[in-house]
Design an enzyme around this catalytic site. Sequence first.
Site, short mmCIF file in Angstrom:
data_model
loop_
_atom_site.label_atom_id
_atom_site.label_comp_id
_atom_site.label_asym_id
_atom_site.label_seq_id
_atom_site.Cartn_x
_atom_site.Cartn_y
_atom_site.Cartn_z
N ARG A 1 5.31 6.69 14.35
CA ARG A 1 5.21 7.14 12.95
C ARG A 1 4.64 8.55 12.84
O ARG A 1 3.62 8.86 13.45
CB ARG A 1 4.33 6.18 12.14
CG ARG A 1 4.46 6.42 10.64
CD ARG A 1 3.56 5.50 9.83
NE ARG A 1 2.24 6.08 9.68
CZ ARG A 1 1.25 5.54 8.96
NH1 ARG A 1 1.45 4.38 8.35
NH2 ARG A 1 0.10 6.12 8.85
N HIS B 1 0.84 -1.20 0.00
CA HIS B 1 0.00 0.00 0.00
C HIS B 1 0.87 1.25 0.00
O HIS B 1 2.07 1.20 0.28
CB HIS B 1 -0.91 0.01 1.23
CG HIS B 1 -0.16 0.18 2.53
ND1 HIS B 1 0.63 -0.81 3.07
CD2 HIS B 1 -0.08 1.23 3.39
CE1 HIS B 1 1.16 -0.38 4.20
NE2 HIS B 1 0.76 0.86 4.42
N ASP C 1 0.54 5.06 1.86
CA ASP C 1 -0.25 5.51 3.02
C ASP C 1 -1.42 6.42 2.64
O ASP C 1 -1.27 7.36 1.85
CB ASP C 1 0.66 6.21 4.04
CG ASP C 1 1.52 5.19 4.78
OD1 ASP C 1 1.05 4.07 5.01
OD2 ASP C 1 2.67 5.52 5.12
N HIS D 1 4.69 0.03 0.20
CA HIS D 1 5.42 -0.65 1.27
C HIS D 1 4.54 -1.71 1.92
O HIS D 1 3.31 -1.71 1.75
CB HIS D 1 5.98 0.33 2.29
CG HIS D 1 4.95 1.16 3.01
ND1 HIS D 1 4.29 2.20 2.41
CD2 HIS D 1 4.45 1.08 4.27
CE1 HIS D 1 3.43 2.73 3.28
NE2 HIS D 1 3.51 2.07 4.41
#
Length: 274
Positions: free
Chosen positions: A265, A105, A107, A250
């Site tokens: 994150r 995917h 983000d 990723h």
Amino acid sequence: MSMTITKLHDHVGAEIGNIDLTRPLEAATFATIENAFYENSVLVFRSQDLLPEAHIAFSRRFGPLEVHILHQYQLANHPEILLLSNKTDVEGNPIGLVEAGRYWHTDVSFTEAPSMGSFLFAVEIPPEGGDTLFASQFAAYDALTEDWKTRLDGLKARHGLNKTTAPKFTDAQLALVKGVDHPLIRTHPKTGRKALYAGVFVDKILGVSAAESDDILAFLRQHWAKEEFVYRHQWQIGDLVMWDNRSILHHATPFDAQHIRHMHRTTVEGERPV
Ligand code: SIN
């Protein structure tokens, strides 16, 4: 010693050495890092002693930060930091997203202006597994045959979320995520390079029959993460890895859940793909 840049793969990833991200960066140093980012799509900074404030400050050099809609997994007093973690609180509830992103995917591609970049910092890691895979979508585009480039050119894809891709979302959170249409081939706003822009959040290809949409998606799924496009990052505590969501898919990989994997994150705002 001056900063070093070492390529990690033919298509994706470079390690930046001799740098301390807890200190303010001079404009020239920052510009070199920014250029390395656009060129390599993924940057790795090892052995960083990065408290949340410094993580946020470094990410912010690249643009305004986002606050993820999963408010329950924000780091206390630092809403810009989303916890990806299998730690639990005293009542046994997860404090972060468990098993986040175990599929290819980019983000939040299901939003109008998906995140430009993501900055993931390793606080605790398991002894084995829990690697992250990064697939260059510049390389995936470049490797298409001319026939496929022509077939995909100008097409749009519908990106959305559902209970399979977002099992932890409540119905109310899912209802906030309307489907959004983005070009299947996107042009990077800084370099002008073309990249495939798809991933698991794509539900269908627009403007073609259902059968053709299925056919294109079946092709893309076996193409977008061919081994030659992929850099595998094996985490060490203190790694900060940043990636460009405009040119990267990723995929997080599993690990033994008896061990802790605890990551911070941040994400930087992006623009509408064109
Ligand atoms: C993600 O941001 O998709 C998760 C990546 C990871 O945890 O390795």
